[in-house]
Design an enzyme around this catalytic site. Structure first.
Site, short mmCIF file in Angstrom:
data_model
loop_
_atom_site.label_atom_id
_atom_site.label_comp_id
_atom_site.label_asym_id
_atom_site.label_seq_id
_atom_site.Cartn_x
_atom_site.Cartn_y
_atom_site.Cartn_z
N GLY A 30 0.82 -1.21 0.00
CA GLY A 30 0.00 0.00 0.00
C GLY A 30 0.86 1.26 0.00
N GLY A 31 2.06 1.16 -0.57
CA GLY A 31 3.01 2.29 -0.52
C GLY A 31 2.76 3.37 -1.56
N GLY A 32 1.67 3.23 -2.34
CA GLY A 32 1.40 4.25 -3.35
C GLY A 32 0.52 5.37 -2.85
N PHE A 112 -13.54 1.16 7.11
CA PHE A 112 -14.60 2.15 6.88
C PHE A 112 -15.45 2.17 8.14
N SER A 120 -22.33 -5.95 7.80
CA SER A 120 -22.67 -7.25 7.21
C SER A 120 -21.52 -8.23 7.48
N TYR A 162 -6.45 1.80 18.48
CA TYR A 162 -7.65 1.13 18.98
C TYR A 162 -7.44 -0.38 19.12
N LYS A 177 -6.60 -5.00 14.03
CA LYS A 177 -5.35 -4.36 14.45
C LYS A 177 -4.87 -4.92 15.79
C1 HXC Z 1 -20.67 -0.50 5.36
C2 HXC Z 1 -19.36 -1.37 3.68
C3 HXC Z 1 -18.79 -0.10 3.42
C4 HXC Z 1 -19.24 1.00 4.23
C5 HXC Z 1 -17.91 -1.53 2.06
N1 HXC Z 1 -18.78 -2.22 2.82
N2 HXC Z 1 -17.88 -0.24 2.41
N3 HXC Z 1 -20.28 -1.58 4.63
N4 HXC Z 1 -20.17 0.74 5.17
N5 HXC Z 1 -18.76 2.22 4.05
C6 HXC Z 1 -19.11 -3.64 2.71
C7 HXC Z 1 -19.70 -3.98 1.35
O1 HXC Z 1 -21.08 -3.66 1.30
C8 HXC Z 1 -19.45 -5.48 1.27
O2 HXC Z 1 -20.34 -6.21 2.05
C9 HXC Z 1 -18.10 -5.62 1.95
O3 HXC Z 1 -17.93 -4.45 2.76
C10 HXC Z 1 -16.96 -5.69 0.94
O4 HXC Z 1 -17.05 -4.57 0.09
P1 HXC Z 1 -16.37 -4.53 -1.35
O5 HXC Z 1 -16.54 -3.17 -1.90
O6 HXC Z 1 -16.83 -5.68 -2.17
O7 HXC Z 1 -14.84 -4.84 -0.96
P2 HXC Z 1 -13.50 -4.60 -1.75
O8 HXC Z 1 -13.75 -4.19 -3.17
O9 HXC Z 1 -12.65 -5.76 -1.49
O10 HXC Z 1 -12.90 -3.25 -1.06
C11 HXC Z 1 -12.45 -3.26 0.26
C12 HXC Z 1 -12.94 -2.05 1.07
C13 HXC Z 1 -12.55 -0.72 0.41
C14 HXC Z 1 -12.34 -2.21 2.45
C15 HXC Z 1 -14.46 -2.12 1.16
O11 HXC Z 1 -12.96 0.36 1.22
C16 HXC Z 1 -11.07 -0.59 0.19
O12 HXC Z 1 -10.58 -1.05 -0.83
N6 HXC Z 1 -10.32 0.02 1.12
C17 HXC Z 1 -8.83 0.13 1.05
C18 HXC Z 1 -8.35 1.45 1.56
C19 HXC Z 1 -8.74 1.71 3.00
O13 HXC Z 1 -9.69 1.09 3.53
N7 HXC Z 1 -8.03 2.64 3.64
C20 HXC Z 1 -8.31 2.98 5.02
C21 HXC Z 1 -7.13 2.67 5.83
S1 HXC Z 1 -7.19 3.84 7.22
P3 HXC Z 1 -21.67 -6.92 1.43
O14 HXC Z 1 -22.34 -7.55 2.60
O15 HXC Z 1 -22.49 -5.82 0.81
O16 HXC Z 1 -21.19 -7.91 0.40
C22 HXC Z 1 -7.20 2.94 8.63
C23 HXC Z 1 -7.18 3.62 9.98
C24 HXC Z 1 -7.85 4.95 10.02
O17 HXC Z 1 -7.22 1.77 8.63
C25 HXC Z 1 -8.09 5.42 11.43
C26 HXC Z 1 -9.10 6.52 11.39
C27 HXC Z 1 -9.15 7.40 12.56
P1 NAP Z 2 -4.79 4.53 2.60
O1 NAP Z 2 -4.16 5.71 1.94
O2 NAP Z 2 -6.21 4.23 2.31
O3 NAP Z 2 -3.87 3.27 2.24
C1 NAP Z 2 -4.26 1.97 2.29
C2 NAP Z 2 -3.42 1.24 1.25
O4 NAP Z 2 -3.65 -0.17 1.35
C3 NAP Z 2 -3.75 1.65 -0.17
O5 NAP Z 2 -2.56 2.02 -0.84
C4 NAP Z 2 -4.36 0.40 -0.79
O6 NAP Z 2 -3.94 0.28 -2.15
C5 NAP Z 2 -3.74 -0.70 0.06
N1 NAP Z 2 -4.60 -1.88 0.10
C6 NAP Z 2 -5.86 -1.96 0.59
N2 NAP Z 2 -6.36 -3.19 0.44
C7 NAP Z 2 -5.38 -3.92 -0.14
C8 NAP Z 2 -5.30 -5.28 -0.55
N3 NAP Z 2 -6.32 -6.13 -0.40
N4 NAP Z 2 -4.13 -5.72 -1.11
C9 NAP Z 2 -3.09 -4.86 -1.27
N5 NAP Z 2 -3.12 -3.56 -0.91
C10 NAP Z 2 -4.26 -3.10 -0.35
O7 NAP Z 2 -4.66 4.60 4.19
P2 NAP Z 2 -3.59 5.27 5.18
O8 NAP Z 2 -4.29 6.29 5.98
O9 NAP Z 2 -2.36 5.68 4.43
O10 NAP Z 2 -3.29 4.05 6.12
C11 NAP Z 2 -2.04 3.36 6.10
C12 NAP Z 2 -1.92 2.52 7.33
O11 NAP Z 2 -1.97 3.36 8.48
C13 NAP Z 2 -3.03 1.49 7.50
O12 NAP Z 2 -2.48 0.31 8.05
C14 NAP Z 2 -3.96 2.15 8.49
O13 NAP Z 2 -4.74 1.24 9.19
C15 NAP Z 2 -2.97 2.89 9.38
N6 NAP Z 2 -3.53 4.04 10.13
C16 NAP Z 2 -3.75 5.23 9.50
C17 NAP Z 2 -4.17 6.33 10.25
C18 NAP Z 2 -4.35 7.70 9.63
O14 NAP Z 2 -4.58 8.68 10.34
N7 NAP Z 2 -4.22 7.86 8.33
C19 NAP Z 2 -4.43 6.18 11.63
C20 NAP Z 2 -4.24 4.95 12.22
C21 NAP Z 2 -3.77 3.88 11.46
P3 NAP Z 2 -4.92 -0.32 -3.29
O15 NAP Z 2 -6.25 0.34 -3.13
O16 NAP Z 2 -4.20 0.06 -4.56
O17 NAP Z 2 -4.95 -1.80 -3.07
#
Ligand code: HXC
Ligand code: NAP
Length: 292
Positions: A30-32, A112, A120, A162, A177
């Site tokens: 996820g380094g992009g 999310f 779900s 958390y 986590k």
């Molecule tokens: C409720 C949701 C949802 C949402 C997806 N789902 N988004 N449910 N609210 N906002 C549900 C879908 O309905 C589906 O369930 C299931 O999750 C899988 O969804 P898909 O879209 O098919 O999954 P997929 O294409 O594999 O994508 C994965 C993803 C997506 C997690 C849903 O958001 C993603 O690619 N995220 C990667 C980047 C990311 O999440 N970055 C955040 C990191 S920050 P059903 O039942 O309908 O089939 C972090 C810490 C932040 O971690 C700390 C904050 C303070």
């Molecule tokens: P982000 O920009 O959404 O990055 C998440 C990365 O993970 C994306 O580059 C995504 O790339 C990759 N990824 C997601 N699903 C993947 C899969 N199935 N296979 C391979 N790659 C996948 O989020 P971020 O805020 O930089 O978060 C980075 C890390 O910090 C995460 O571990 C997060 O939990 C942690 N964190 C962030 C915060 C914050 O304040 N930002 C706070 C606490 C913890 P693709 O979509 O191209 O796959």
């Protein structure tokens, strides 16, 4: 007058010597985007060749462009960390193009906000599968290759605070986590004898331009303002990058099995009295729960 913790040095500054990672390859999943890109950038500034793996072409190309701009050799490979075969293929490509990584940063994760009662089964599975299972599968592939070659190495798992406190609105990610933090402690002991250091690294609130709409929306509804942090400011992504480079540097070698929290003490903020409780449903502007 209180001014909080002084701001970070400017982008491009470094505490480690130039060339600390010359000749080494660092893989950041996820380094992009976001924090992963910030971590990769600090390794690149210190001479590392960078490998970036994730699913989406546009993220991989953004990572490639950022590393190239820093003058680093870079290899980007598509990979879904839920799929062990995809991980193994990515490692093969990386080894061929830029050499076996000596550092693995397990940064990729999924998240999310959603009230637990609305989540779900597939939503739960998806986040746990990416964040917990994916982190283990990458560590396993990396560990097996280094054990086989008898080479020392370093793993950094990016976590979240958390893991200790629970995360209302993020039951899936908080549980995953917690597993990631626990995995650090197990793998550090299992693989220490083979020269593999394993640590966790936890960012505090570090806003960045790549935050997903879901996470950004959640912050906008709650509060990411500086005065809400004990440091009176949020974190800068480069501050996480500096911590990662230190942990993987020769000066961090004896640190293993540790999870380092880089959040200006926000996770320790506790009081016997707190602001009024607002349910996750209300925070997210959702109406009353209905099983329909
Ligand atoms: C409720 C949701 C949802 C949402 C997806 N789902 N988004 N449910 N609210 N906002 C549900 C879908 O309905 C589906 O369930 C299931 O999750 C899988 O969804 P898909 O879209 O098919 O999954 P997929 O294409 O594999 O994508 C994965 C993803 C997506 C997690 C849903 O958001 C993603 O690619 N995220 C990667 C980047 C990311 O999440 N970055 C955040 C990191 S920050 P059903 O039942 O309908 O089939 C972090 C810490 C932040 O971690 C700390 C904050 C303070
Ligand atoms: P982000 O920009 O959404 O990055 C998440 C990365 O993970 C994306 O580059 C995504 O790339 C990759 N990824 C997601 N699903 C993947 C899969 N199935 N296979 C391979 N790659 C996948 O989020 P971020 O805020 O930089 O978060 C980075 C890390 O910090 C995460 O571990 C997060 O939990 C942690 N964190 C962030 C915060 C914050 O304040 N930002 C706070 C606490 C913890 P693709 O979509 O191209 O796959």
């Amino acid at each position: 007058m209180s001014n909080g913790i002084p701001d970070a040095p400017d982008t491009g500054a470094t505490a480690l010597q130039p060339g600390t990672f010359d000749g080494q390859t660092v893989l950041v999943t996820g380094g992009g985007t976001g924090l992963g890109k910030a971590i990769a950038s600090e390794f690149a500034r210190l001479g590392a060749k960078i490998a970036i793996s994730s699913r989406k072409e546009e993220h991989l190309e953004a990572g490639r462009a950022a590393m190239t701009e820093l003058g680093a050799a870079v290899c980007v490979t598509p990979c879904d960390i839920r799929d062990p075969e995809s991980i193994s293929n990515a490692f093969d490509t990386i080894e061929k193009e830029v050499g076996r990584p000596s550092v693995l940063v397990n940064n990729a994760a999924a998240n999310f906000p959603v009230p637990a009662e609305d989540m779900s089964p597939n939503a739960w599975r998806t986040v746990v599968d990416i964040t917990l299972n994916g982190t283990f599968f990458c560590a396993r592939e990396f560990g097996r290759r280094h054990l086989d070659a008898a080479t020392p190495a370093s793993i950094i798992n990016v976590g979240a605070s958390y893991a200790w406190t629970g995360g209302p609105g993020f039951a899936h990610s908080a549980a995953a986590k917690a597993g990631v933090k626990n995995m650090v402690e197990t793998l550090a002991v299992e693989w220490g004898p083979y020269g593999i250091q394993v640590n966790g690294l936890v960012p505090g609130l570090m806003p960045h331009e790549d935050m997903t709409a879901d996470i950004r929306g959640n912050l906008d509804r709650t509060n990411d303002k500086d005065p809400c942090q004990p440091a009176l400011r949020v974190g800068r992504p480069r501050e996480l990058g500096w911590a990662a480079t230190f942990l993987a540097s020769p000066y961090g070698r004896f640190i293993s099995g540790h999870t380092l929290v880089v959040d200006g003490a926000n996770w320790q903020r506790r009081s016997l009295t707190n602001p009024n409780v607002v349910s996750v449903r209300d925070q997210m502007g959702k109406g009353p729960f209905s099983a329909q």
